[in-house]
Design a protein around this motif. Structure first.
Motif, mmCIF file in Angstrom:
data_model
loop_
_atom_site.group_PDB
_atom_site.id
_atom_site.type_symbol
_atom_site.label_atom_id
_atom_site.label_comp_id
_atom_site.label_asym_id
_atom_site.label_seq_id
_atom_site.Cartn_x
_atom_site.Cartn_y
_atom_site.Cartn_z
ATOM 1 N N GLU A 200 0.917 -1.292 0.057
ATOM 2 C CA GLU A 200 0.152 -0.127 0.028
ATOM 3 C C GLU A 200 0.846 1.196 0.002
ATOM 4 O OE1 GLU A 200 -0.023 -2.457 2.225
ATOM 5 O OE2 GLU A 200 -2.188 -3.067 2.762
ATOM 6 N N GLY A 201 2.126 1.391 0.547
ATOM 7 C CA GLY A 201 2.827 2.290 0.880
ATOM 8 C C GLY A 201 3.763 2.569 -0.545
ATOM 9 N N GLU A 202 3.542 1.764 -1.586
ATOM 10 C CA GLU A 202 4.612 1.695 -2.770
ATOM 11 C C GLU A 202 3.779 2.394 -3.973
ATOM 12 O OE1 GLU A 202 7.534 1.081 -2.076
ATOM 13 O OE2 GLU A 202 7.602 -0.370 -0.569
ATOM 14 N N ASP A 203 4.471 2.954 -4.716
ATOM 15 C CA ASP A 203 3.983 3.383 -6.081
ATOM 16 C C ASP A 203 4.662 3.119 -6.978
ATOM 17 O OD1 ASP A 203 5.919 5.315 -5.763
ATOM 18 O OD2 ASP A 203 4.736 7.081 -5.245
ATOM 19 N N TYR A 204 5.449 1.890 -7.177
ATOM 20 C CA TYR A 204 6.093 1.572 -8.206
ATOM 21 C C TYR A 204 5.175 0.796 -9.396
ATOM 22 C CZ TYR A 204 6.242 -2.786 -5.459
ATOM 23 O OH TYR A 204 5.920 -3.996 -4.701
ATOM 24 N N LEU A 205 5.909 0.716 -10.581
ATOM 25 C CA LEU A 205 5.029 0.179 -11.708
ATOM 26 C C LEU A 205 3.957 1.112 -11.923
ATOM 27 C CD1 LEU A 205 5.239 -3.657 -10.595
ATOM 28 C CD2 LEU A 205 6.893 -2.227 -11.906
ATOM 29 N N ARG A 206 4.081 2.296 -11.950
ATOM 30 C CA ARG A 206 3.176 3.426 -12.543
ATOM 31 C C ARG A 206 3.941 4.450 -12.892
ATOM 32 N NH1 ARG A 206 -2.072 2.624 -10.216
ATOM 33 N NH2 ARG A 206 -1.811 0.900 -8.696
ATOM 34 N N GLY A 207 3.661 5.060 -14.122
ATOM 35 C CA GLY A 207 4.461 6.348 -14.570
ATOM 36 C C GLY A 207 3.916 6.832 -15.772
ATOM 37 N N VAL A 208 4.418 8.309 -16.369
ATOM 38 C CA VAL A 208 3.684 8.864 -17.247
ATOM 39 C C VAL A 208 4.886 9.294 -18.196
ATOM 40 C CG1 VAL A 208 2.422 10.926 -18.119
ATOM 41 C CG2 VAL A 208 1.756 9.784 -15.803
ATOM 42 N N GLN A 209 4.528 8.983 -19.439
ATOM 43 C CA GLN A 209 5.649 9.451 -20.706
ATOM 44 C C GLN A 209 4.699 10.581 -21.514
ATOM 45 O OE1 GLN A 209 9.159 8.968 -21.658
ATOM 46 N NE2 GLN A 209 9.108 9.525 -19.311
ATOM 47 N N ALA A 210 5.493 11.307 -22.269
ATOM 48 C CA ALA A 210 4.925 12.150 -23.455
ATOM 49 C C ALA A 210 5.351 11.348 -24.638
ATOM 50 C CB ALA A 210 5.314 13.443 -23.447
ATOM 51 N N ALA A 211 4.711 11.312 -25.605
ATOM 52 C CA ALA A 211 4.899 10.641 -27.048
ATOM 53 C C ALA A 211 5.745 11.504 -27.652
ATOM 54 C CB ALA A 211 3.775 10.281 -27.599
ATOM 55 N N ASP A 212 6.992 11.028 -28.373
ATOM 56 C CA ASP A 212 7.866 11.737 -29.014
ATOM 57 C C ASP A 212 7.310 12.231 -30.324
ATOM 58 O OD1 ASP A 212 7.827 9.655 -30.681
ATOM 59 O OD2 ASP A 212 10.159 8.937 -29.950
ATOM 60 N N ALA A 213 8.106 12.620 -31.133
ATOM 61 C CA ALA A 213 7.459 13.141 -32.658
ATOM 62 C C ALA A 213 7.070 11.933 -33.431
ATOM 63 C CB ALA A 213 8.729 13.722 -33.502
ATOM 64 N N ASN A 214 7.710 10.766 -33.111
ATOM 65 C CA ASN A 214 6.843 9.383 -33.824
ATOM 66 C C ASN A 214 5.743 8.681 -33.111
ATOM 67 O OD1 ASN A 214 8.859 9.697 -35.963
ATOM 68 N ND2 ASN A 214 10.174 8.772 -34.611
ATOM 69 N N GLY A 215 5.321 9.575 -31.849
ATOM 70 C CA GLY A 215 4.043 9.115 -31.280
ATOM 71 C C GLY A 215 4.494 7.941 -30.236
ATOM 72 N N ILE A 216 5.695 7.948 -29.926
ATOM 73 C CA ILE A 216 6.216 6.359 -29.345
ATOM 74 C C ILE A 216 6.656 6.911 -27.788
ATOM 75 C CG2 ILE A 216 8.245 4.942 -28.859
ATOM 76 C CD1 ILE A 216 8.498 4.954 -31.833
ATOM 77 N N VAL A 217 6.332 6.296 -26.895
ATOM 78 C CA VAL A 217 6.354 6.433 -25.499
ATOM 79 C C VAL A 217 7.395 5.118 -24.851
ATOM 80 C CG1 VAL A 217 4.621 7.837 -24.519
ATOM 81 C CG2 VAL A 217 4.233 5.487 -24.593
ATOM 82 N N VAL A 218 8.159 5.299 -24.018
ATOM 83 C CA VAL A 218 8.955 3.846 -23.496
ATOM 84 C C VAL A 218 9.036 4.011 -22.154
ATOM 85 C CG1 VAL A 218 11.415 3.063 -23.733
ATOM 86 C CG2 VAL A 218 10.424 4.170 -25.640
ATOM 87 N N PHE A 219 8.676 2.825 -21.668
ATOM 88 C CA PHE A 219 8.924 2.526 -20.176
ATOM 89 C C PHE A 219 9.990 1.336 -19.979
ATOM 90 C CE2 PHE A 219 4.833 4.477 -20.613
ATOM 91 C CZ PHE A 219 4.791 5.443 -19.814
ATOM 92 N N GLN A 220 10.741 1.415 -19.061
ATOM 93 C CA GLN A 220 11.428 0.531 -18.395
ATOM 94 C C GLN A 220 10.779 -0.042 -17.116
ATOM 95 O OE1 GLN A 220 14.251 -0.860 -20.055
ATOM 96 N NE2 GLN A 220 13.852 -2.519 -18.484
ATOM 97 N N THR A 221 10.223 -1.307 -17.040
ATOM 98 C CA THR A 221 9.552 -1.832 -16.188
ATOM 99 C C THR A 221 9.952 -3.482 -15.831
ATOM 100 O OG1 THR A 221 7.432 -2.290 -15.500
ATOM 101 C CG2 THR A 221 7.774 -2.523 -17.532
#
Length: 321
Positions: A200-221
């Motif tokens: 309950e006290g963790e907030d890992y495995l959650r995040g936000v990214q903005a898409a680049d010029a090609n519409g791509i977002v990348v997350f390391q998880t």
């Protein structure tokens, strides 16, 4: 005949000098031509092969594609003393012109709209109150989502790189540059940070990214586990921009991506995934409450290896934008 023979050797000093400049073979040919032939030769009317001027009725030009004009010799009448004719290559050779085609822009990738799916019971997007809104927390805009923002604790599991491409569904299928994507999923034990017992006290495995010029977002998880009753998946919400990715009221589209069974089975053989392999054996895509009505636009392509890390890719067709 006797008079003509005498005339051959009595044409003057200039004729004698000209004759001396010819090769022995040419002189023999001239002597056979007689008085008229020698006189014409001296007048410049009947040059032989090898002279500087071009003979009348000489080589004809044949066009060769891509290499200009190549001359073909006209054969001399057969004669025991005829000189061998050599083909003459035209002095001017044209260079073929190749049209330069401008490099075209990358072709947009068109896909069908991804269906709208529920955000589920553990969205953490503020829709269940301000205390459960990770989007309002400092540092949530990040690529590596394996660590909790508050505690710094790291979620254990097989590394997974998520590469998601956002495109406008239908129409021009243009990439949605600047749009924001909020992704979240369970840990290797099937628990959701901020909600499940023990995390309950963790907030890992959650995040936000903005898409680049090609519409791509990348997350390391990490590769998500499989909990009872659901096929392995990742949740996501799409927002018009990072500035608006602050609460669920600004969501443009909500959906989920699925993960392929063969890769899931490989990952879940790892002991840190607990009961995931057994849970996977009791569920199928056809029985899953989300994917049973069709998962073709939601199934990610996964490459890589367990040792070096996995990469999951999906092009997301966003409707209504």
């Amino acid at each position: 005949m006797e008079q003509e023979h005498r005339d051959l050797f009595d044409l003057g000093l200039q004729a004698d000098l000209t004759m001396l400049q010819q090769s022995p073979l040419t002189r023999r040919r001239l002597l056979k031509l007689g008085l008229v032939g020698i006189t014409s030769f001296l007048a410049g009317c009947t040059p032989f092969a090898g002279q500087s001027s071009t003979p009348t009725g000489g080589p004809t030009s044949t066009s060769v594609a891509g290499s200009g004009s190549v001359s073909s010799p006209t054969a001399l009448p057969a004669s025991p003393t005829a000189l061998p004719a050599s083909p003459t290559v035209a002095a001017t050779v044209s260079t073929p012109t190749t049209a330069v085609t401008p490099t075209s822009a990358p072709v947009a990738e068109c896909v069908s709209p991804i269906p709208t799916e529920t955000a589920g019971p553990f969205p953490g997007d503020g829709s269940q109150g301000a205390s459960l809104n990770v989007l309002a927390r400092s540092g949530v805009v990040r690529q590596d989502i394996r660590t909790s923002l508050g505690t710094g604790n790291l979620a254990a599991g097989i590394p997974l790189r998520l590469e998601l491409k956002l495109v406008r569904a239908g129409g021009d299928c243009a990439p949605l540059a600047g749009y924001a994507l909020y992704a979240w999923h369970c840990d290797a034990q099937g628990r959701y940070s901020m909600y499940s017992s023990g995390v309950e006290g963790e907030d890992y495995l959650r995040g936000v990214q903005a898409a680049d010029a090609n519409g791509i977002v990348v997350f390391q998880t990490i590769f998500p586990g499989c909990y009872s009753g659901r096929w392995p998946h990742v949740h996501f919400e799409i927002y018009p921009s990072l500035d608006q990715a602050t609460s669920a009221r600004n969501v443009v589209h909500t959906s989920q991506l699925a993960l392929p069974e063969d890769i899931c089975r490989q990952v879940y053989a790892d002991p840190q995934y607990g009961n995931s392999l057994n849970n996977l054996g009791r569920i199928s895509l056809e029985r899953d409450g989300i994917f049973r009505d069709g998962w073709q636009t939601q199934m990610a392509t996964v490459t890589g290896s367990l040792n070096d890390g996995l990469v999951a890719r999906l092009t997301i067709g966003v409707p209504g934008v």
